[in-house]
Every structure is written in C-alpha cells, then in structure tokens.
Design a protein around this motif. Structure first.
Motif, PDB file in Angstrom:
ATOM      1  N   SER A 133      55.121  49.974  39.679  1.00 45.07           N
ATOM      2  CA  SER A 133      54.115  50.310  38.584  1.00 45.07           C
ATOM      3  C   SER A 133      53.106  49.478  38.734  1.00 45.07           C
ATOM      4  CB  SER A 133      55.030  50.009  37.360  1.00 45.07           C
ATOM      5  OG  SER A 133      54.201  50.353  36.165  1.00 45.07           O
ATOM      6  N   SER A 134      51.844  50.311  39.124  1.00 44.62           N
ATOM      7  CA  SER A 134      50.481  49.650  38.719  1.00 44.62           C
ATOM      8  C   SER A 134      49.892  50.079  37.491  1.00 44.62           C
ATOM      9  CB  SER A 134      49.523  49.843  39.867  1.00 44.62           C
ATOM     10  OG  SER A 134      48.173  49.454  39.662  1.00 44.62           O
ATOM     11  N   ASN A 135      49.907  49.140  36.353  1.00 40.49           N
ATOM     12  CA  ASN A 135      49.697  49.620  35.196  1.00 40.49           C
ATOM     13  C   ASN A 135      48.466  50.848  35.045  1.00 40.49           C
ATOM     14  OD1 ASN A 135      49.906  48.767  32.221  1.00 40.49           O
ATOM     15  ND2 ASN A 135      47.746  48.334  32.186  1.00 40.49           N
ATOM     16  N   PRO A 136      48.846  51.548  34.051  1.00 38.66           N
ATOM     17  CA  PRO A 136      49.943  51.932  33.019  1.00 38.66           C
ATOM     18  C   PRO A 136      51.310  52.334  33.666  1.00 38.66           C
ATOM     19  CG  PRO A 136      48.271  53.641  33.025  1.00 38.66           C
ATOM     20  CD  PRO A 136      47.937  52.959  34.048  1.00 38.66           C
ATOM     21  N   THR A 137      52.283  51.879  32.847  1.00 39.93           N
ATOM     22  CA  THR A 137      53.649  52.277  33.269  1.00 39.93           C
ATOM     23  C   THR A 137      53.969  53.784  32.669  1.00 39.93           C
ATOM     24  OG1 THR A 137      54.280  49.977  33.379  1.00 39.93           O
ATOM     25  CG2 THR A 137      55.898  51.696  33.347  1.00 39.93           C
ATOM     26  N   THR A 138      54.487  54.766  33.246  1.00 36.65           N
ATOM     27  CA  THR A 138      54.961  56.059  32.714  1.00 36.65           C
ATOM     28  C   THR A 138      56.103  55.732  31.888  1.00 36.65           C
ATOM     29  OG1 THR A 138      56.390  56.667  34.588  1.00 36.65           O
ATOM     30  CG2 THR A 138      53.974  57.149  34.555  1.00 36.65           C
ATOM     31  N   THR A 139      56.481  56.723  30.957  1.00 36.57           N
ATOM     32  CA  THR A 139      57.575  56.915  30.124  1.00 36.57           C
ATOM     33  C   THR A 139      58.947  56.982  30.898  1.00 36.57           C
ATOM     34  OG1 THR A 139      56.173  57.242  28.256  1.00 36.57           O
ATOM     35  CG2 THR A 139      58.538  57.948  28.163  1.00 36.57           C
ATOM     36  N   THR A 140      58.681  57.923  31.819  1.00 33.40           N
ATOM     37  CA  THR A 140      59.603  58.388  32.791  1.00 33.40           C
ATOM     38  C   THR A 140      60.178  57.142  33.545  1.00 33.40           C
ATOM     39  OG1 THR A 140      58.881  60.506  33.258  1.00 33.40           O
ATOM     40  CG2 THR A 140      60.648  59.653  34.546  1.00 33.40           C
ATOM     41  N   SER A 141      59.271  56.236  34.092  1.00 34.44           N
ATOM     42  CA  SER A 141      59.823  55.157  34.765  1.00 34.44           C
ATOM     43  C   SER A 141      60.722  54.117  33.833  1.00 34.44           C
ATOM     44  CB  SER A 141      58.664  54.306  35.458  1.00 34.44           C
ATOM     45  OG  SER A 141      57.973  54.848  36.208  1.00 34.44           O
ATOM     46  N   ILE A 142      60.098  53.922  32.829  1.00 32.76           N
ATOM     47  CA  ILE A 142      60.949  53.006  31.694  1.00 32.76           C
ATOM     48  C   ILE A 142      62.167  53.860  31.318  1.00 32.76           C
ATOM     49  CG2 ILE A 142      60.763  52.149  29.448  1.00 32.76           C
ATOM     50  CD1 ILE A 142      57.668  52.144  29.607  1.00 32.76           C
ATOM     51  N   ARG A 143      62.316  54.997  31.016  1.00 35.97           N
ATOM     52  CA  ARG A 143      63.799  55.606  30.590  1.00 35.97           C
ATOM     53  C   ARG A 143      64.545  55.510  31.851  1.00 35.97           C
ATOM     54  NH1 ARG A 143      61.490  60.863  27.654  1.00 35.97           N
ATOM     55  NH2 ARG A 143      60.815  60.034  25.591  1.00 35.97           N
ATOM     56  N   ILE A 144      64.291  55.681  33.060  1.00 40.57           N
ATOM     57  CA  ILE A 144      65.000  55.648  34.203  1.00 40.57           C
ATOM     58  C   ILE A 144      65.611  54.261  34.209  1.00 40.57           C
ATOM     59  CG2 ILE A 144      65.069  55.681  36.763  1.00 40.57           C
ATOM     60  CD1 ILE A 144      63.712  58.192  36.442  1.00 40.57           C
ATOM     61  N   ALA A 145      64.626  53.371  34.188  1.00 44.23           N
ATOM     62  CA  ALA A 145      65.297  51.783  34.157  1.00 44.23           C
ATOM     63  C   ALA A 145      66.051  51.463  33.211  1.00 44.23           C
ATOM     64  CB  ALA A 145      63.874  51.023  34.151  1.00 44.23           C
ATOM     65  N   GLU A 146      65.985  52.129  32.054  1.00 44.84           N
ATOM     66  CA  GLU A 146      66.781  51.833  30.893  1.00 44.84           C
ATOM     67  C   GLU A 146      68.163  52.556  31.179  1.00 44.84           C
ATOM     68  OE1 GLU A 146      67.118  52.444  25.928  1.00 44.84           O
ATOM     69  OE2 GLU A 146      65.699  53.210  27.106  1.00 44.84           O
ATOM     70  N   LEU A 147      68.150  53.662  31.829  1.00 40.90           N
ATOM     71  CA  LEU A 147      69.480  54.222  32.109  1.00 40.90           C
ATOM     72  C   LEU A 147      70.244  53.609  33.235  1.00 40.90           C
ATOM     73  CD1 LEU A 147      71.310  56.884  32.197  1.00 40.90           C
ATOM     74  CD2 LEU A 147      69.785  57.958  33.697  1.00 40.90           C
ATOM     75  N   CYS A 148      69.406  53.101  34.390  1.00 46.35           N
ATOM     76  CA  CYS A 148      70.051  52.332  35.199  1.00 46.35           C
ATOM     77  C   CYS A 148      70.599  51.033  34.606  1.00 46.35           C
ATOM     78  CB  CYS A 148      69.174  51.996  36.273  1.00 46.35           C
ATOM     79  SG  CYS A 148      68.613  53.234  37.404  1.00 46.35           S
ATOM     80  N   ASP A 149      70.019  50.549  33.675  1.00 44.54           N
ATOM     81  CA  ASP A 149      70.530  49.246  33.121  1.00 44.54           C
ATOM     82  C   ASP A 149      71.958  49.452  32.330  1.00 44.54           C
ATOM     83  OD1 ASP A 149      70.284  46.349  32.267  1.00 44.54           O
ATOM     84  OD2 ASP A 149      70.125  47.410  30.167  1.00 44.54           O
ATOM     85  N   GLN A 150      71.823  50.680  31.685  1.00 43.81           N
ATOM     86  CA  GLN A 150      73.173  51.021  30.986  1.00 43.81           C
ATOM     87  C   GLN A 150      74.299  51.343  31.922  1.00 43.81           C
ATOM     88  OE1 GLN A 150      71.896  54.502  28.767  1.00 43.81           O
ATOM     89  NE2 GLN A 150      70.748  53.266  27.098  1.00 43.81           N
ATOM     90  N   LYS A 151      74.047  51.823  33.158  1.00 44.69           N
ATOM     91  CA  LYS A 151      74.999  52.353  34.227  1.00 44.69           C
ATOM     92  C   LYS A 151      75.353  50.889  35.082  1.00 44.69           C
ATOM     93  CE  LYS A 151      74.288  56.202  36.231  1.00 44.69           C
ATOM     94  NZ  LYS A 151      75.822  56.852  36.063  1.00 44.69           N
ATOM     95  N   HIS A 152      74.634  49.878  34.954  1.00 44.35           N
ATOM     96  CA  HIS A 152      74.915  48.787  35.662  1.00 44.35           C
ATOM     97  C   HIS A 152      74.299  49.091  37.068  1.00 44.35           C
ATOM     98  CE1 HIS A 152      77.201  47.079  32.176  1.00 44.35           C
ATOM     99  NE2 HIS A 152      77.778  48.152  32.231  1.00 44.35           N
ATOM    100  N   ILE A 153      73.213  49.800  37.209  1.00 38.09           N
ATOM    101  CA  ILE A 153      72.519  50.030  38.572  1.00 38.09           C
ATOM    102  C   ILE A 153      71.371  48.912  38.479  1.00 38.09           C
ATOM    103  CG2 ILE A 153      71.289  51.514  39.916  1.00 38.09           C
ATOM    104  CD1 ILE A 153      74.286  52.311  39.621  1.00 38.09           C
ATOM    105  N   PRO A 154      71.587  48.153  39.680  1.00 39.22           N
ATOM    106  CA  PRO A 154      70.361  46.997  39.970  1.00 39.22           C
ATOM    107  C   PRO A 154      69.106  47.761  39.738  1.00 39.22           C
ATOM    108  CG  PRO A 154      72.292  46.530  41.361  1.00 39.22           C
ATOM    109  CD  PRO A 154      72.408  48.012  40.758  1.00 39.22           C
ATOM    110  N   VAL A 155      67.999  47.300  39.256  1.00 37.45           N
ATOM    111  CA  VAL A 155      66.764  47.754  39.013  1.00 37.45           C
ATOM    112  C   VAL A 155      65.805  46.628  39.413  1.00 37.45           C
ATOM    113  CG1 VAL A 155      64.913  48.415  37.423  1.00 37.45           C
ATOM    114  CG2 VAL A 155      67.307  48.923  37.082  1.00 37.45           C
ATOM    115  N   LEU A 156      65.024  47.011  40.603  1.00 36.85           N
ATOM    116  CA  LEU A 156      64.106  46.139  41.373  1.00 36.85           C
ATOM    117  C   LEU A 156      62.355  46.658  40.639  1.00 36.85           C
ATOM    118  CD1 LEU A 156      65.387  45.730  45.014  1.00 36.85           C
ATOM    119  CD2 LEU A 156      65.844  44.261  42.893  1.00 36.85           C
TER     120      LEU A 156
END
Length: 289
Positions: free
Chosen positions: A195-218
C-alpha cells in the motif's frame, strides 16, 4: 577522527592479524554491519557460522568487554558514515544556492529518491525484516494484494516471489473477488498487502478479515499511520516523500532487498531454479541471451 570512525578503521587494520575463523567473522560483519547492529549474539553466531567464543575473542581484540557495547559502537559508526556520506557527497548538493524553483525534474526526482532509499535502509528494523522473511518462508501459500496505484507492485511481487516459492497467487485482479478468496483462507495462508498511500477500503477490510481468521498479514507501506498496521502480523514501513513528487522507489527498493534475502537463504536451490527456467525459455526462444 571520532571513536566510531576509529572502530571501522580498527577492524580493517585488525583483519590481517586475525586467525581464519575470526577473519571469516570479520568479513561477515563488514559486509552486513547494519544488520549485525540489531542481532543477538546467537543469531550472529548462526549467520556467520562461527561459535560464540570466536565472536567474544574478536570483540575482545577490538577492546570491548561485552557484545552489547560492541553492537552499540558499531551502530554509532554506521550512523556517522551515513551522515558523512550524505553531507560530503556532491550528488546530494543542489546545483546552486537559489530560492527559485528548479525545473530539472530528472535531477530532482533522482536526488530525492536516493535520499528516500537511504533513509529506508537506515530505519528499517533488521529483526522485523528477518521476521517478515521467516513468515513468507513458513507459508504454504502467499497471497499478494494491492489496488489502485499500488496494483503494479502486486503483479511484480507475484512474478518475483514465484521464482522462490511454489504457491503464490495475486488477488488484486478484482476487488470483489478478493473477498471470495479471503473467506476461503485456511491455515498456512499468508496475505501480503502492498500500500502506497492512500490505502483502499478493500485492503483494510481484507486485513481485518484475516486478523479475525488468524491468518498472518504482512504489510509493506510508505505511510506510518496506515490503518492496515493495526492488523499486521509484521510490517515494513519505508520512507515517504513530503514533497509533491510521490515515489514508489523506496518500496521497490525494499522489495528488491526481500527478493535478495530469499535468494540468499534458499541458495543454491533458488539459483538452480532460476537457471533452469532461463535455460528452458532460451531453448524455446521465449527470451534471448
């Protein structure tokens, strides 16, 4: 000459008098000084392939009683040389002292990009960098993700990572379909978000989903306040231009360092794989020598 500058000079002078194992260690330290500054002694022992006793004998020869004191002085020496190079190197000087706006875009962009890349190299935490690589290597599948202006980065990362890792896919082709893939993530999946600023909403939502599923986010970003960071398992943040000349070169520079580290860790397998691929492509006239 400062004490920090003396350390670099002393290591170079001492090299010729050292036994073979300490010479090997000395060569590793001089080639990886910025990384060694953050390494615990056990990690240096593993990476340089020498024993702790060899390390202690070497730093004792330099006049240090402890490994921590040696690392601190080595870090100071690297900082001194970074600042000295930036100040004394004419490449970074303006063409002339003037209050007028410059019109040489090539020179302006070049100078600013080099400064940003040097700043990135100086500030990236080496332990976090190696942890980032460890997570990539431990994954059974790496999923790259980037949208809008960052999208080309995802394509590039997908192509390059595929040289080293067996299971890589790019989820950036469709924002809506990326959710379908993310919902099916399972143990062993890792998502790499660029993510080169600005960050998209989709990227944030997928990161949050991965966090909930305990999937590592780099996460690789040039924005230290990115909303992605609170969901990141590991994050690398590059320097960012404060001028109107936005540049992705610091991120590309960091990516090249990641690919290089993967190649080093996976050698000679990685080298053989690239050579085999290139030989096949050349034999089938897909590429020319």
């Amino acid at each position: 000459m400062t004490d920090s500058e003396n350390l670099i000079a002393k290591i170079k002078v001492l090299y010729g008098t050292l036994p073979s194992r300490q010479k090997h260690l000395c060569h590793y330290i001089m080639a990886n000084a910025q990384t060694v500054c953050t390494m615990p002694i056990n990690e240096l022992s593993d990476r340089a392939s020498v024993g702790r006793a060899t390390i202690m004998r070497f730093i004792n020869e330099l006049g240090f009683d402890s490994y921590i004191c040696f690392k601190q002085k080595l870090y100071e020496s690297m900082t001194v040389h970074f600042v000295a190079d930036h100040v004394s190197n004419p490449f970074f000087w303006p063409d002339k002292i003037t209050k007028e706006k410059t019109t040489d875009s090539l020179n302006d962009c070049c100078k600013e990009s080099v400064v940003l890349m040097q700043e990135t190299a100086k500030t990236i935490n080496r332990s976090e960098f190696h942890r980032f690589i460890d997570i990539l290597l431990d994954a059974s599948r790496v999923n790259t993700l980037a949208f809008r202006t960052s999208y080309p980065l995802a394509e590039y990362v997908y192509i390059q990572l595929s040289q080293f890792l067996d299971n890589v896919r790019n989820l950036s082709l469709s924002e809506s379909l990326s959710f379908d893939a993310a919902l099916k993530f399972s143990k062993g999946d890792v998502v790499l978000i660029l993510s080169s600023n600005p960050t998209t909403t989709t990227s944030i939502r997928i990161a949050e989903l991965c966090d909930q599923k305990h999937i590592p986010v780099l996460v690789i970003t040039d924005y230290s306040k990115s909303s992605l960071l609170k969901f990141a398992t590991s994050a690398l943040i590059t320097a960012r231009s404060e001028s109107t000349r936005l540049s992705i070169l610091p991120i590309l520079f960091l990516l090249e360092a990641i690919f290089n580290e993967l190649g080093v860790r996976m050698a000679p397998v990685s080298v053989n794989s690239v050579e085999l691929t290139n030989r096949f492509l050349m034999n089938n006239k897909v590429i020319m020598d």
